[in-house]
Scaffold this active site. Structure first.
Site, PDB file in Angstrom:
ATOM      1  N   HIS A   1      87.397 104.864  50.466  1.00  0.00           N
ATOM      2  CA  HIS A   1      88.209 104.186  49.448  1.00  0.00           C
ATOM      3  C   HIS A   1      89.292 103.323  50.102  1.00  0.00           C
ATOM      4  CE1 HIS A   1      86.048 106.549  46.607  1.00  0.00           C
ATOM      5  NE2 HIS A   1      86.579 107.696  47.016  1.00  0.00           N
ATOM      6  N   LEU A   2      89.883 103.814  51.184  1.00  0.00           N
ATOM      7  CA  LEU A   2      90.893 103.033  51.889  1.00  0.00           C
ATOM      8  C   LEU A   2      90.291 101.777  52.500  1.00  0.00           C
ATOM      9  CD1 LEU A   2      93.770 102.690  52.978  1.00  0.00           C
ATOM     10  CD2 LEU A   2      93.138 104.178  54.896  1.00  0.00           C
ATOM     11  N   ALA A   3      89.030 101.837  52.885  1.00  0.00           N
ATOM     12  CA  ALA A   3      88.391 100.696  53.545  1.00  0.00           C
ATOM     13  C   ALA A   3      88.474  99.428  52.697  1.00  0.00           C
ATOM     14  CB  ALA A   3      86.931 101.023  53.865  1.00  0.00           C
ATOM     15  N   ASP A   4      88.146  99.529  51.410  1.00  0.00           N
ATOM     16  CA  ASP A   4      88.176  98.308  50.600  1.00  0.00           C
ATOM     17  C   ASP A   4      89.611  97.873  50.308  1.00  0.00           C
ATOM     18  OD1 ASP A   4      88.947  98.890  47.615  1.00  0.00           O
ATOM     19  OD2 ASP A   4      87.575 100.500  48.099  1.00  0.00           O
ATOM     20  N   GLN A   5      90.566  98.818  50.307  1.00  0.00           N
ATOM     21  CA  GLN A   5      91.965  98.456  50.065  1.00  0.00           C
ATOM     22  C   GLN A   5      92.602  97.746  51.260  1.00  0.00           C
ATOM     23  OE1 GLN A   5      94.257 101.784  48.298  1.00  0.00           O
ATOM     24  NE2 GLN A   5      92.281 102.742  47.902  1.00  0.00           N
TER      25      GLN A   5
ATOM     26  N   HIS B   1      82.284  98.787  46.461  1.00  0.00           N
ATOM     27  CA  HIS B   1      83.595  98.150  46.324  1.00  0.00           C
ATOM     28  C   HIS B   1      83.946  97.360  47.589  1.00  0.00           C
ATOM     29  CE1 HIS B   1      84.345 100.861  42.881  1.00  0.00           C
ATOM     30  NE2 HIS B   1      85.276 100.001  42.544  1.00  0.00           N
TER      31      HIS B   1
ATOM     32  N   GLN C   1      98.881  96.863  43.498  1.00  0.00           N
ATOM     33  CA  GLN C   1      98.110  96.294  44.609  1.00  0.00           C
ATOM     34  C   GLN C   1      97.682  94.849  44.335  1.00  0.00           C
ATOM     35  OE1 GLN C   1      95.022  99.300  45.341  1.00  0.00           O
ATOM     36  NE2 GLN C   1      96.155  99.962  47.154  1.00  0.00           N
TER      37      GLN C   1
ATOM     38  N   GLU D   1      79.472  95.037  42.908  1.00  0.00           N
ATOM     39  CA  GLU D   1      79.927  96.219  42.192  1.00  0.00           C
ATOM     40  C   GLU D   1      80.272  95.881  40.739  1.00  0.00           C
ATOM     41  OE1 GLU D   1      83.340  98.467  40.638  1.00  0.00           O
ATOM     42  OE2 GLU D   1      83.478  96.520  41.614  1.00  0.00           O
TER      43      GLU D   1
END
Length: 338
Positions: A281-285, A306, A100, A10
């Protein structure tokens, strides 16, 4: 010393942030080249530079080459120290992304930490303060982390000026998280916020989103929030028994309230159609805290660039394998093993 290519995958700021986090925790020095090479404005921006300076302060690290606009720098960490930190981006850059970056490291400190962050609190292409509060932190607390955050003032692009506070307690070891099912639906809500612009904008957004989602009127809420400049954000909350997800749209010049609402509603409807508990979006976090826990799994929608890039960077620092495999018509299963 580990050498990273910032143009990999990315090719954005996430490579920098993940490398800083894991370097602090593992003690692994690194050099990164081609920083944010795939972005319109490559190199370190103020938000990324704040991440570097914060990591330097927390570990008394030796840093060379990290300046505004730098395409390469070297980071050699020392020991993680808790305590008080005041982190000002100096622009409307995302304070959530700075948080984060340092949060997992401060969980490894030998004393509590108290962090004040100032800059942007509601940024496009970044988690908002509300996302941290209602989505990200509840899941990490389930893994054993202890952190509380308090908003003082919202900050929108381009004025910035937002501020909030985080209290973080050390955690000996995070435990694996398994999130394969969302569970029963508990709450759904549409919240439209405006700062220094007419409340009618928020009302139009909320009503548009409710119509697109086919939700009743009692799910709508509009508010005026305190901020230095003008700002507008709409958030669509979908809370299940095991997880809450939020989908956002941000007001901008020459973009109608209806178009802002439609952006958020499109993401929310795609999430519902996917049927997996964890949004894209939560997956990569979640990858980094789950890798620190040395295990876990979750079901998600089609992985983003990401997510795949973050997985590859994590595997360079930690002895884990991150599997990303199709798990049905629209869902994917992400697993972490050590």
């Amino acid at each position: 010393m580990l050498v990273l290519d910032g143009s990999f995958g990315e090719g954005g700021g996430q490579i920098v942030r993940t490398a800083l986090t894991l370097s602090m925790i593992t003690g692994t020095p690194f050099r990164i080249e081609n920083v944010r090479a795939n972005r319109k404005k490559p190199g370190l921006l103020r938000q990324h530079l704040t991440c570097v300076t914060a990591a330097k302060a927390i570990t008394h690290a030796k840093v060379t080459g990290a300046d505004l606009g730098s395409a390469a720098f070297t980071f050699t960490p020392g020991h993680i120290r808790g305590g008080g930190y005041d982190l000002a981006i100096g622009s409307a850059g995302s304070t959530a992304l700075v948080f984060q970056t340092i949060f997992p490291a401060l969980l490894c400190a030998n004393e509590p930490s108290h962090v004040t962050l100032s800059g942007g609190t509601h940024n496009k292409s970044a988690p908002t303060f509300d996302y941290l509060d209602h989505v990200f932190l509840p899941l990490v607390r389930r893994m054993g982390a202890s952190a509380e955050i308090t908003m003082h003032k919202a900050g929108f692009y381009p004025a910035g000026g937002g501020s909030w506070h985080a209290d973080i307690n050390p955690a000996q070891k995070l435990t694996p998280l398994v999130l394969e099912e969302a569970g029963a639906l508990k709450r759904r809500a549409i919240v439209a916020d405006v700062a220094n612009i007419g409340i009618d904008v928020a009302k139009r957004e909320a009503k548009m989103a409710a119509g697109l989602m086919s939700w009743p009127g009692d799910t709508m809420q509009w508010r005026t929030v305190k901020a230095e400049g003008q700002g507008n954000v709409i958030a669509i909350y979908i809370e299940h028994e095991n997880i809450c997800e939020i989908f956002t749209g941000f007001g901008a010049r020459n973009v109608s309230a209806e178009a802002v609402a439609a952006q958020a509603a499109d993401e929310a409807r795609s999430y519902i159609a996917c049927g997996a508990p964890v949004g894209p979006h939560l997956a990569d976090q979640l990858l980094l805290p789950m890798a620190l826990a040395s295990g876990g799994s979750f079901s998600t929608c089609v992985p983003t660039g990401h997510t795949r890039t973050n997985a590859a960077v994590i595997e360079k620092f930690l002895p884990v394998e991150i599997g990303i495999e199709p798990d049905g018509h629209k869902s994917w299963r992400v697993s972490i093993t050590s």
